[in-house]
Design a protein around this motif. Structure first.
Motif, PDB file in Angstrom:
ATOM      1  N   THR A 140       0.929  -0.537  -0.050  1.00  0.00           N
ATOM      2  CA  THR A 140       0.135   0.209   0.394  1.00  0.00           C
ATOM      3  C   THR A 140       0.571   1.011   0.133  1.00  0.00           C
ATOM      4  O   THR A 140       0.702   2.464  -0.296  1.00  0.00           O
TER       5      THR A 140
ATOM      6  N   ASP B 137      -6.023  -6.199   0.514  1.00  0.00           N
ATOM      7  CA  ASP B 137      -7.067  -5.530   0.519  1.00  0.00           C
ATOM      8  C   ASP B 137      -6.437  -4.625  -0.994  1.00  0.00           C
ATOM      9  O   ASP B 137      -5.676  -4.132  -0.983  1.00  0.00           O
TER      10      ASP B 137
ATOM     11  N   ARG C 198      -6.527  -0.757  -1.684  1.00  0.00           N
ATOM     12  CA  ARG C 198      -5.214  -0.365  -1.623  1.00  0.00           C
ATOM     13  C   ARG C 198      -4.097  -0.763  -1.703  1.00  0.00           C
ATOM     14  O   ARG C 198      -3.227   0.302  -1.886  1.00  0.00           O
TER      15      ARG C 198
END
Length: 469
Positions: A12, A45, A48
Motif C-alpha cells: 500500500t 486489501d 489499497r
RNA sequence: GUCCCCAUCGUCUAGAGGCCUAGGACACCUCCCUUUCACGGAGGCGACCGGGGUUCGAAUCCCCGUGGGGACGCCA
C-alpha cells in the motif's frame, strides 16, 4: 528444524525505514541459521494495494541487497487455498456465518466504548449448544467469523519481549472472510505462516495484539505454532511516530539523497540491536553476530546525524570505481558534463573524505567541470587589492611550471617567500578564484587536477573581473 | 475507556545482583594536526523516571506510581 523467516509487507506504499529494518532482521536471522528467507506480499486489501507499491518494495529490498530465497508470493494468488481452509473451519465448527450489518456493528462498538469496555463482537450469531440463532435475514451475504475460545489465555514467549499472556476474554470472534468471500489479513497470515513452514515470525510490535488470535486459529487448524519476535517501532528524528504524512520516507529516498546501502544497513542494524560496543560492521559480520536476544524491546528514535557519520565512513571505504560510476550519474542530474574535465576518480579521491553523502560529494566537485560561481563574501575577504598583483605575477610563472602538485606548491611557496607573506595569504585568494569558495582540499592538488589551462583561465578571469588588470 | 508493551547521557546503546567511580558511538565543546574547510588524533560535557520492597549488596529482581507507545476494522 530449518529456520524459515518471512517478510510480509502489504503493498500500500513504499518500503520505509521501519519495514526495511524488519526485513533486515528477518533476513539476517535466516542467514545466520542457514535457513530460508521468504518474501510474501500481503495484497488482500484490493482497494489499497497497487502494483506500483509492489514494485517499490521489491526495488527497496533489491537496493539494500536483502535477497529472498522464496517468493515473492502473492496472497491474492492463493485465494482458492484460503477458501478451502475457511470451508474446513466452517465444517469443523471452528467458524460460523454472521449476518450482522456494518451499521449494527458500528452501533455496538460505540455503545461499548461509551460503557468503557473494550469494543468487541458480542457473539450474537455464534452457534452454541442449546442456543437458538436468529433467522438469517434474506439477501444479506454473511461474513465468516472464527470461533475463538472464550476461556483460558494465550501465552507465548516472545523472543524480544518475553512472556506475553492475553486472556481469551479479551478476544472476540474475528472476521476471517468478508461478505464478498475474500479472506482477511489475520486469516491469510495464519494459513501462510503455517503452510510456508515459518519457524520465526519477526514483525513489528503493532502485531502483538493479533498474535493470540493467530495462535488460536493455528491451534484450530492443528498447526505448529511458530516463535514470535515483535520489534518495537522506529520513531522519527523528532521523536514522533512515523506516518504517511509525517516523516516516513521510502528507503529509495535515501538512495536518491546519496546514502550508500551499506550505511543504511549498518545504521538500521544498530537501531534496536547491538553487539557490545561494535558500531561499524559489514553485513557478513552482522549475519554472523545477529541474534534475537540483543534486540531492545523499547522504541528507537531515528538519528540522521549518526546515519551521516556512517555514510561518510562508507564513502571513504568504497571502491573508487563504484563511487565514480554513481557520482557520474549524480553530476549528470545536476546538469554537469564530465567529458572534458579531469578524471573523475582523481577528483573523488580528493573529496571523498569530506562528504557525508554522495549528493554532497557530487555538488562539491561540480566546479571541476564548469566555471564556479564566485562566492562574493569570500571574494571580498580574500581578493584584496594588495595581493592581486602578486597573483598576476604568479600566474605568469605558472605558465611554464611542470603541472604537478609539488611544482605548483613550490611556485606558491616561492611567491609567498619572495613577498614576505604567510601561505594562506596567497592560497586563499587562489582558492576563491579557482574553486569559487573558501573551502577546498589543498589548493595545489586542486589546481594540479583541474589542469593548467582551466586554472589559469579562472585566475585571469578573476583578475579581469577585479577591474585592476 | 479496556487490554498489551516500554522506560540508562540530547540520540543509538553496553549492562543477565558485586567487574559500575555506569562503558562505547553519534552530536556538542576544547586542544593538536594544518594551506582554508573537512578528515584524523587527544581530551571534555553528559544518563540509570519516582517511590517502596527483596538482598550483605540493585541500573539489573518484585510491587506500586508516573510518563510514553501500541492495539481495540468486512486495513494490514
Amino acid at each position: 528444524m530449518t529456520v524459515r523467516t518471512r517478510f510480509a509487507p502489504s503493498p500500500t506504499g513504499f518500503l520505509h525505514i521501519g519495514g526495511a529494518r524488519t526485513a533486515l532482521f528477518s533476513w539476517a536471522y535466516a542467514r545466520k541459521h542457514g535457513g530460508s528467507f521468504i518474501l510474501r506480499i500481503e495484497d488482500t486489501d484490493v482497494a489499497r494495494s497497487t502494483p506500483e507499491a509492489v514494485q517499490a518494495i521489491l526495488d527497496g529490498m533489491t537496493w539494500l541487497g536483502l535477497s529472498w530465497d522464496e517468493g515473492p508470493f502473492y496472497q491474492m494468488q492463493r485465494m482458492d487455498r484460503y477458501k478451502e481452509v475457511i470451508q474446513q473451519l466452517l465444517d469443523s465448527g471452528d467458524a460460523y456465518y454472521c449476518y450482522c450489518s456494518k451499521e449494527e456493528l458500528d452501533a455496538l462498538r460505540e455503545q461499548q466504548m461509551q460503557q468503557g469496555i473494550k469494543p468487541r463482537y458480542d457473539g450474537r450469531w455464534r452457534p452454541e449448544a442449546g442456543k437458538v440463532l436468529p433467522e438469517p435475514p434474506a439477501g444479506v451475504p454473511p461474513v465468516v467469523r472464527f470461533k475463538n475460545p472464550q476461556t483460558g489465555a494465550v501465552v507465548w514467549n516472545d523472543l524480544v519481549k518475553g512472556e506475553i499472556r492475553i486472556s481469551n476474554e479479551e478476544l472476540d470472534d474475528l472476521i476471517i472472510a468478508r461478505a464478498d468471500g475474500t479472506p482477511t489479513y489475520n486469516f491469510c497470515v495464519v494459513v501462510d505462516d503455517w503452510e510456508m513452514g515459518i519457524t520465526q515470525v519477526i514483525r513489528g510490535d503493532d502485531h502483538v495484539n493479533n498474535t493470540p488470535r493467530q495462535i488460536n486459529m493455528l491451534h484450530a487448524l492443528g498447526a505448529q505454532i511458530p516463535q514470535y519476535a515483535h520489534l518495537s517501532m522506529i520513531l522519527g528524528d523528532d521523536g514522533q511516530k512515523l506516518s504517511k504524512r509525517h516523516g516516513a520516507v521510502s528507503v529509495m529516498q535515501y538512495h536518491e539523497d546519496g546514502y550508500l546501502p551499506e550505511a543504511v544497513l549498518n545504521y538500521l542494524a544498530r537501531l534496536g540491536w547491538s553487539h557490545g560496543d561494535d558500531e561499524v560492521f559489514s553485513m557478513a559480520q552482522f549475519c554472523a553476530w545477529f541474534d534475537l536476544d540483543h534486540i531492545t524491546p523499547s522504541a528507537a528514535q531515528f538519528n540522521t546525524e549518526k546515519l551521516n557519520w556512517l555514510n561518510a565512513h562508507y564513502i571513504k571505504q568504497a571502491d573508487i570505481n563504484v563511487l565514480a560510476a554513481d557520482i557520474q550519474q549524480r553530476l549528470v542530474a545536476l546538469g554537469v558534463n564530465t567529458e572534458n574535465g579531469p578524471d573523475l576518480s582523481g577528483v573523488i579521491a580528493l573529496y571523498r573524505e569530506r562528504s557525508n553523502t554522495l549528493n554532497d560529494l557530487a555538488a562539491s566537485i561540480a566546479y571541476f567541470y564548469r566555471k564556479p560561481v564566485i562566492d562574493t563574501v569570500a571574494a571580498e575577504k580574500h581578493l584584496t587589492v594588495d595581493v592581486l598583483p602578486v597573483l598576476a605575477g604568479m600566474a605568469a610563472k605558472l605558465e611554464n611550471t611542470t603541472w604537478t602538485t609539488e611544482s605548483i606548491h613550490d611556485v606558491i611557496q616561492a611567491t609567498v617567500t619572495d613577498n614576505g607573506l604567510k601561505f594562506p595569504k596567497i592560497a586563499m585568494p587562489l582558492r576563491v578564484m579557482v574553486t569559487g569558495g573558501a573551502q577546498s582540499p589543498s589548493i595545489d592538488a586542486v589546481m594540479a587536477l583541474l589542469g593548467r589551462d582551466e586554472t589559469l583561465s579562472r585566475i585571469r578571469e578573476s583578475l579581469m573581473a577585479s577591474g585592476k588588470f
